[in-house]
Write a protein that holds these residues in place. Structure first.
Motif, PDB file in Angstrom:
ATOM      1  N   HIS A  99      -2.960 -32.191 -20.696  1.00  0.00           N
ATOM      2  CA  HIS A  99      -2.684 -33.139 -19.616  1.00  0.00           C
ATOM      3  C   HIS A  99      -3.685 -34.277 -19.724  1.00  0.00           C
ATOM      4  N   ASP A 100      -3.414 -35.354 -19.032  1.00  0.00           N
ATOM      5  CA  ASP A 100      -4.291 -36.520 -19.064  1.00  0.00           C
ATOM      6  C   ASP A 100      -4.934 -36.699 -17.689  1.00  0.00           C
ATOM      7  N   HIS A 101      -5.780 -37.720 -17.554  1.00  0.00           N
ATOM      8  CA  HIS A 101      -6.528 -37.888 -16.312  1.00  0.00           C
ATOM      9  C   HIS A 101      -6.500 -39.316 -15.784  1.00  0.00           C
ATOM     10  N   LEU A 102      -6.471 -39.409 -14.470  1.00  0.00           N
ATOM     11  CA  LEU A 102      -6.668 -40.671 -13.759  1.00  0.00           C
ATOM     12  C   LEU A 102      -8.096 -40.639 -13.235  1.00  0.00           C
ATOM     13  N   VAL A 103      -8.840 -41.713 -13.428  1.00  0.00           N
ATOM     14  CA  VAL A 103     -10.220 -41.794 -12.968  1.00  0.00           C
ATOM     15  C   VAL A 103     -10.342 -42.999 -12.043  1.00  0.00           C
ATOM     16  N   CYS A 104     -10.751 -42.758 -10.793  1.00  0.00           N
ATOM     17  CA  CYS A 104     -10.941 -43.870  -9.863  1.00  0.00           C
ATOM     18  C   CYS A 104     -12.217 -44.617 -10.250  1.00  0.00           C
ATOM     19  N   GLN A 105     -12.086 -45.900 -10.506  1.00  0.00           N
ATOM     20  CA  GLN A 105     -13.216 -46.730 -10.906  1.00  0.00           C
ATOM     21  C   GLN A 105     -14.218 -46.911  -9.770  1.00  0.00           C
ATOM     22  N   LYS A 106     -13.776 -46.741  -8.545  1.00  0.00           N
ATOM     23  CA  LYS A 106     -14.635 -46.955  -7.377  1.00  0.00           C
ATOM     24  C   LYS A 106     -15.415 -45.693  -6.990  1.00  0.00           C
ATOM     25  N   CYS A 107     -14.707 -44.575  -6.753  1.00  0.00           N
ATOM     26  CA  CYS A 107     -15.367 -43.357  -6.246  1.00  0.00           C
ATOM     27  C   CYS A 107     -15.549 -42.271  -7.302  1.00  0.00           C
ATOM     28  N   GLY A 108     -14.905 -42.415  -8.450  1.00  0.00           N
ATOM     29  CA  GLY A 108     -15.049 -41.424  -9.515  1.00  0.00           C
ATOM     30  C   GLY A 108     -14.100 -40.245  -9.417  1.00  0.00           C
ATOM     31  N   ARG A 109     -13.215 -40.241  -8.433  1.00  0.00           N
ATOM     32  CA  ARG A 109     -12.264 -39.130  -8.298  1.00  0.00           C
ATOM     33  C   ARG A 109     -11.482 -38.979  -9.599  1.00  0.00           C
ATOM     34  N   LEU A 110     -11.297 -37.732  -9.997  1.00  0.00           N
ATOM     35  CA  LEU A 110     -10.587 -37.407 -11.224  1.00  0.00           C
ATOM     36  C   LEU A 110      -9.332 -36.642 -10.835  1.00  0.00           C
ATOM     37  N   ALA A 111      -8.180 -37.079 -11.312  1.00  0.00           N
ATOM     38  CA  ALA A 111      -6.915 -36.421 -10.991  1.00  0.00           C
ATOM     39  C   ALA A 111      -6.130 -36.171 -12.267  1.00  0.00           C
ATOM     40  N   ASP A 112      -5.413 -35.058 -12.300  1.00  0.00           N
ATOM     41  CA  ASP A 112      -4.550 -34.749 -13.436  1.00  0.00           C
ATOM     42  C   ASP A 112      -3.273 -35.573 -13.356  1.00  0.00           C
ATOM     43  N   ILE A 113      -2.762 -35.919 -14.515  1.00  0.00           N
ATOM     44  CA  ILE A 113      -1.470 -36.587 -14.606  1.00  0.00           C
ATOM     45  C   ILE A 113      -0.783 -36.092 -15.878  1.00  0.00           C
ATOM     46  N   LEU A 114       0.489 -35.786 -15.768  1.00  0.00           N
ATOM     47  CA  LEU A 114       1.260 -35.355 -16.930  1.00  0.00           C
ATOM     48  C   LEU A 114       2.060 -36.537 -17.443  1.00  0.00           C
ATOM     49  N   LEU A 115       1.701 -36.990 -18.617  1.00  0.00           N
ATOM     50  CA  LEU A 115       2.378 -38.107 -19.255  1.00  0.00           C
ATOM     51  C   LEU A 115       3.057 -37.619 -20.528  1.00  0.00           C
ATOM     52  N   GLU A 116       3.936 -38.431 -21.042  1.00  0.00           N
ATOM     53  CA  GLU A 116       4.587 -38.120 -22.305  1.00  0.00           C
ATOM     54  C   GLU A 116       3.526 -37.927 -23.387  1.00  0.00           C
ATOM     55  N   ASP A 117       3.716 -36.924 -24.224  1.00  0.00           N
ATOM     56  CA  ASP A 117       2.773 -36.664 -25.315  1.00  0.00           C
ATOM     57  C   ASP A 117       2.819 -37.819 -26.313  1.00  0.00           C
ATOM     58  N   ASP A 134      -7.752 -37.853 -26.001  1.00  0.00           N
ATOM     59  CA  ASP A 134      -8.141 -37.603 -24.614  1.00  0.00           C
ATOM     60  C   ASP A 134      -7.906 -38.896 -23.845  1.00  0.00           C
ATOM     61  N   LEU A 135      -6.820 -38.939 -23.089  1.00  0.00           N
ATOM     62  CA  LEU A 135      -6.450 -40.157 -22.388  1.00  0.00           C
ATOM     63  C   LEU A 135      -6.975 -40.131 -20.955  1.00  0.00           C
ATOM     64  N   LYS A 136      -7.748 -41.157 -20.613  1.00  0.00           N
ATOM     65  CA  LYS A 136      -8.221 -41.362 -19.251  1.00  0.00           C
ATOM     66  C   LYS A 136      -7.725 -42.739 -18.820  1.00  0.00           C
ATOM     67  N   ILE A 137      -7.041 -42.784 -17.696  1.00  0.00           N
ATOM     68  CA  ILE A 137      -6.553 -44.042 -17.152  1.00  0.00           C
ATOM     69  C   ILE A 137      -7.419 -44.373 -15.950  1.00  0.00           C
ATOM     70  N   PHE A 138      -8.064 -45.519 -15.993  1.00  0.00           N
ATOM     71  CA  PHE A 138      -8.936 -45.941 -14.905  1.00  0.00           C
ATOM     72  C   PHE A 138      -8.140 -46.783 -13.922  1.00  0.00           C
ATOM     73  N   TYR A 139      -8.300 -46.466 -12.641  1.00  0.00           N
ATOM     74  CA  TYR A 139      -7.552 -47.165 -11.592  1.00  0.00           C
ATOM     75  C   TYR A 139      -8.348 -47.108 -10.297  1.00  0.00           C
ATOM     76  N   ILE A 140      -7.792 -47.609  -9.211  1.00  0.00           N
ATOM     77  CA  ILE A 140      -8.395 -47.456  -7.884  1.00  0.00           C
ATOM     78  C   ILE A 140      -7.504 -46.497  -7.111  1.00  0.00           C
ATOM     79  N   CYS A 141      -8.069 -45.394  -6.653  1.00  0.00           N
ATOM     80  CA  CYS A 141      -7.286 -44.361  -5.977  1.00  0.00           C
ATOM     81  C   CYS A 141      -6.795 -44.848  -4.601  1.00  0.00           C
TER      82      CYS A 141
END
Length: 154
Positions: A99-117, A134-141
């Protein structure tokens, strides 16, 4: 691919040992390794060593944080858990299920995300084999967005 087998110990009581079998070697998990592995793989969060230590201390009050660091590193090197490193944040540990991850650029929260392989596409673009990605997508939660106006420069 690792296989996990549970064996009763010699006294045939309720104590189990976990044996990790991989193509190159077989190794037994220690008591602490087994507990740490279970904490990480049963968690829905991405735990730091400190969080793992606090959870383990509930079952094993005499454990010290150095033991957790050592065993987490052994599990990671054996490929049994994933280490997630994000700049300016403590490493966190996760299951090895793809699985891949979403990383909040502001607070650092890490969330799982299932994307196409992306393995096939990446191999085609690179023109060669690789070990893994290892895919990490940085965003604002959503919580950080609610707290105020955040300007994102693209």
């Amino acid at each position: 691919m690792f296989l996990t087998m549970f064996l009763l110990n010699a006294r045939m009581n309720t104590n189990f040992r976990i044996i990790l079998i991989c193509p190159k070697k077989v190794r037994f998990m220690t008591k602490y390794e087994k507990e740490i592995y279970n904490i990480i793989t049963e968690s829905t969060q991405h735990l730091t060593v400190e969080q793992i230590y606090l959870e383990l201390k509930k079952k094993c009050p005499k454990v010290v944080v150095a033991t957790v660091y050592n065993n987490v590193n052994k599990l990671w090197k054996a490929g049994q858990i994933r280490k997630i490193s994000v700049e300016n944040m403590p490493d966190r540990y996760d299951r090895v299920i793809k699985h891949d991850h979403l990383v909040c650029q502001k607070c650092g929260r890490l969330a799982d995300i299932l994307l196409e392989d992306l393995t096939v596409s990446l191999r085609r673009q690179m023109g060669e084999e690789f070990l893994f990605y290892d895919l990490k997508i940085f965003y604002i939660c959503p919580d950080c967005k609610k707290k105020g106006t955040i300007k994102i420069d693209l």
